[in-house]
Design an enzyme around this catalytic site. Sequence first.
Site, PDB file in Angstrom:
ATOM      1  N   GLU A   1      -3.732   4.468   2.106  1.00  0.00           N
ATOM      2  CA  GLU A   1      -3.917   4.772   3.523  1.00  0.00           C
ATOM      3  C   GLU A   1      -3.795   6.284   3.721  1.00  0.00           C
ATOM      4  O   GLU A   1      -3.008   6.931   3.023  1.00  0.00           O
ATOM      5  CB  GLU A   1      -2.830   4.032   4.320  1.00  0.00           C
ATOM      6  CG  GLU A   1      -2.887   4.230   5.822  1.00  0.00           C
ATOM      7  CD  GLU A   1      -1.765   3.443   6.539  1.00  0.00           C
ATOM      8  OE1 GLU A   1      -1.166   2.522   5.936  1.00  0.00           O
ATOM      9  OE2 GLU A   1      -1.479   3.787   7.693  1.00  0.00           O
TER      10      GLU A   1
ATOM     11  N   HIS B   1       0.839  -1.205   0.000  1.00  0.00           N
ATOM     12  CA  HIS B   1       0.000   0.000   0.000  1.00  0.00           C
ATOM     13  C   HIS B   1       0.868   1.246   0.000  1.00  0.00           C
ATOM     14  O   HIS B   1       2.071   1.179   0.277  1.00  0.00           O
ATOM     15  CB  HIS B   1      -0.940   0.012   1.212  1.00  0.00           C
ATOM     16  CG  HIS B   1      -0.268   0.132   2.548  1.00  0.00           C
ATOM     17  ND1 HIS B   1       0.130  -0.956   3.301  1.00  0.00           N
ATOM     18  CD2 HIS B   1       0.092   1.216   3.273  1.00  0.00           C
ATOM     19  CE1 HIS B   1       0.670  -0.547   4.428  1.00  0.00           C
ATOM     20  NE2 HIS B   1       0.674   0.770   4.434  1.00  0.00           N
TER      21      HIS B   1
HETATM   22  C1  MC0 Z   1      -6.503  -6.828  -1.621  1.00  0.00           C
HETATM   23  N1  MC0 Z   1      -6.617  -6.383  -2.889  1.00  0.00           N
HETATM   24  C2  MC0 Z   1      -5.664  -5.502  -3.129  1.00  0.00           C
HETATM   25  C3  MC0 Z   1      -4.900  -5.418  -1.939  1.00  0.00           C
HETATM   26  N2  MC0 Z   1      -5.459  -6.235  -1.008  1.00  0.00           N
HETATM   27  N3  MC0 Z   1      -5.361  -4.778  -4.209  1.00  0.00           N
HETATM   28  C4  MC0 Z   1      -4.284  -3.981  -4.146  1.00  0.00           C
HETATM   29  N4  MC0 Z   1      -3.491  -3.844  -3.025  1.00  0.00           N
HETATM   30  C5  MC0 Z   1      -3.779  -4.565  -1.926  1.00  0.00           C
HETATM   31  N5  MC0 Z   1      -3.017  -4.440  -0.839  1.00  0.00           N
HETATM   32  C6  MC0 Z   1      -7.614  -6.815  -3.865  1.00  0.00           C
HETATM   33  C7  MC0 Z   1      -7.576  -8.323  -4.060  1.00  0.00           C
HETATM   34  O1  MC0 Z   1      -6.613  -8.689  -5.015  1.00  0.00           O
HETATM   35  C8  MC0 Z   1      -8.971  -8.619  -4.521  1.00  0.00           C
HETATM   36  O2  MC0 Z   1      -9.110  -8.344  -5.896  1.00  0.00           O
HETATM   37  C9  MC0 Z   1      -9.819  -7.622  -3.743  1.00  0.00           C
HETATM   38  O3  MC0 Z   1      -8.926  -6.549  -3.380  1.00  0.00           O
HETATM   39  C10 MC0 Z   1     -10.387  -8.225  -2.471  1.00  0.00           C
HETATM   40  O4  MC0 Z   1      -9.307  -8.767  -1.747  1.00  0.00           O
HETATM   41  P1  MC0 Z   1      -9.381 -10.021  -0.769  1.00  0.00           P
HETATM   42  O5  MC0 Z   1      -8.100 -10.740  -0.856  1.00  0.00           O
HETATM   43  O6  MC0 Z   1     -10.663 -10.770  -1.002  1.00  0.00           O
HETATM   44  O7  MC0 Z   1      -9.397  -9.355   0.656  1.00  0.00           O
HETATM   45  P2  MC0 Z   1     -10.510  -8.608   1.449  1.00  0.00           P
HETATM   46  O8  MC0 Z   1     -11.585  -8.081   0.560  1.00  0.00           O
HETATM   47  O9  MC0 Z   1     -10.907  -9.475   2.597  1.00  0.00           O
HETATM   48  O10 MC0 Z   1      -9.644  -7.394   2.001  1.00  0.00           O
HETATM   49  C11 MC0 Z   1      -9.086  -6.431   1.179  1.00  0.00           C
HETATM   50  C12 MC0 Z   1      -8.999  -5.125   1.992  1.00  0.00           C
HETATM   51  C13 MC0 Z   1      -8.212  -5.450   3.277  1.00  0.00           C
HETATM   52  C14 MC0 Z   1      -8.310  -4.072   1.137  1.00  0.00           C
HETATM   53  C15 MC0 Z   1     -10.431  -4.664   2.325  1.00  0.00           C
HETATM   54  O11 MC0 Z   1      -6.917  -5.924   2.923  1.00  0.00           O
HETATM   55  C16 MC0 Z   1      -8.080  -4.317   4.218  1.00  0.00           C
HETATM   56  O12 MC0 Z   1      -8.991  -4.035   5.000  1.00  0.00           O
HETATM   57  N6  MC0 Z   1      -6.947  -3.576   4.191  1.00  0.00           N
HETATM   58  C17 MC0 Z   1      -6.747  -2.447   5.108  1.00  0.00           C
HETATM   59  C18 MC0 Z   1      -5.959  -2.847   6.296  1.00  0.00           C
HETATM   60  C19 MC0 Z   1      -4.536  -3.284   5.957  1.00  0.00           C
HETATM   61  O13 MC0 Z   1      -4.211  -3.530   4.811  1.00  0.00           O
HETATM   62  N7  MC0 Z   1      -3.728  -3.478   7.025  1.00  0.00           N
HETATM   63  C20 MC0 Z   1      -2.340  -3.900   6.896  1.00  0.00           C
HETATM   64  C21 MC0 Z   1      -1.436  -2.778   6.975  1.00  0.00           C
HETATM   65  P3  MC0 Z   1      -9.800  -9.384  -6.893  1.00  0.00           P
HETATM   66  O14 MC0 Z   1      -9.693  -8.716  -8.235  1.00  0.00           O
HETATM   67  O15 MC0 Z   1      -9.042 -10.667  -6.760  1.00  0.00           O
HETATM   68  O16 MC0 Z   1     -11.222  -9.462  -6.384  1.00  0.00           O
HETATM   69  S1  MC0 Z   1      -1.439  -2.111   8.592  1.00  0.00           S
HETATM   70  C22 MC0 Z   1      -0.627  -0.644   8.469  1.00  0.00           C
HETATM   71  O17 MC0 Z   1      -0.185  -0.288   7.439  1.00  0.00           O
HETATM   72  C23 MC0 Z   1      -0.525   0.160   9.776  1.00  0.00           C
HETATM   73  C24 MC0 Z   1       0.185  -0.633  10.817  1.00  0.00           C
HETATM   74  C25 MC0 Z   1       0.130   1.523   9.583  1.00  0.00           C
HETATM   75  O18 MC0 Z   1       0.378   1.962   8.463  1.00  0.00           O
HETATM   76  O19 MC0 Z   1       0.403   2.172  10.604  1.00  0.00           O
END
Ligand code: MC0
Length: 147
Positions: free
Chosen positions: A134, A84
């Site tokens: 983010e 990200h």
């Molecule tokens: C998933 N997708 C992405 C992606 N993650 N696309 C680009 N970049 C990413 N990082 C895509 C998948 O390929 C899929 O596409 C679709 O989104 C749904 O993904 P999924 O695998 O089914 O996963 P979900 O839907 O359960 O979750 C995806 C979502 C989740 C983005 C909602 O990862 C999330 O809530 N992220 C936010 C939190 C996070 O990432 N935390 C970690 C960093 P297709 O085409 O296959 O459907 S924590 C952090 O960074 C903190 C500590 C900080 O900065 O301080």
Amino acid sequence: MLTRIDHIGIACFDLDRTVEFYRATYGFEVFHSEVNEEQGVREAMLRINGTDDGGASYLQLLEPTREDSAVGKWLAKNGEGVHHIAFGTADVDGDAAAIRDQGVRVLYDEPRTGSMGSRITFLHPKDCHGVLTELVTSAPPTASHGD
Ligand code: MC0
């Protein structure tokens, strides 16, 4: 207003080995490290440069603490790489609301706790041309960092 790149988040399988790569190859040192249980990550922040709004830009190396975390799921599907990007703002609440009004999905109703006591939220990658994005408001500076 988004005023800087706060960090680029990089997913990795082995945080210690990845930190060592960035140190040995580029000379970047760990500025801060922590575990964020809510997000399911162990992370290291490598400070790259200060910015003219008084903040800084970092590389954020992320190792999942559990397989069902966002980073764990992403790593299993894609392998290591850029996970990200994060933009810095003085007002994450206001900017998130304005972006939501444009039809972009903001993933949290209220910002959550991020690295170094920051307040963070995320925009859905499917609404951002494939980039998980983010928004970060940094915590006020403190005297010490570390785990
Ligand atoms: C998933 N997708 C992405 C992606 N993650 N696309 C680009 N970049 C990413 N990082 C895509 C998948 O390929 C899929 O596409 C679709 O989104 C749904 O993904 P999924 O695998 O089914 O996963 P979900 O839907 O359960 O979750 C995806 C979502 C989740 C983005 C909602 O990862 C999330 O809530 N992220 C936010 C939190 C996070 O990432 N935390 C970690 C960093 P297709 O085409 O296959 O459907 S924590 C952090 O960074 C903190 C500590 C900080 O900065 O301080």
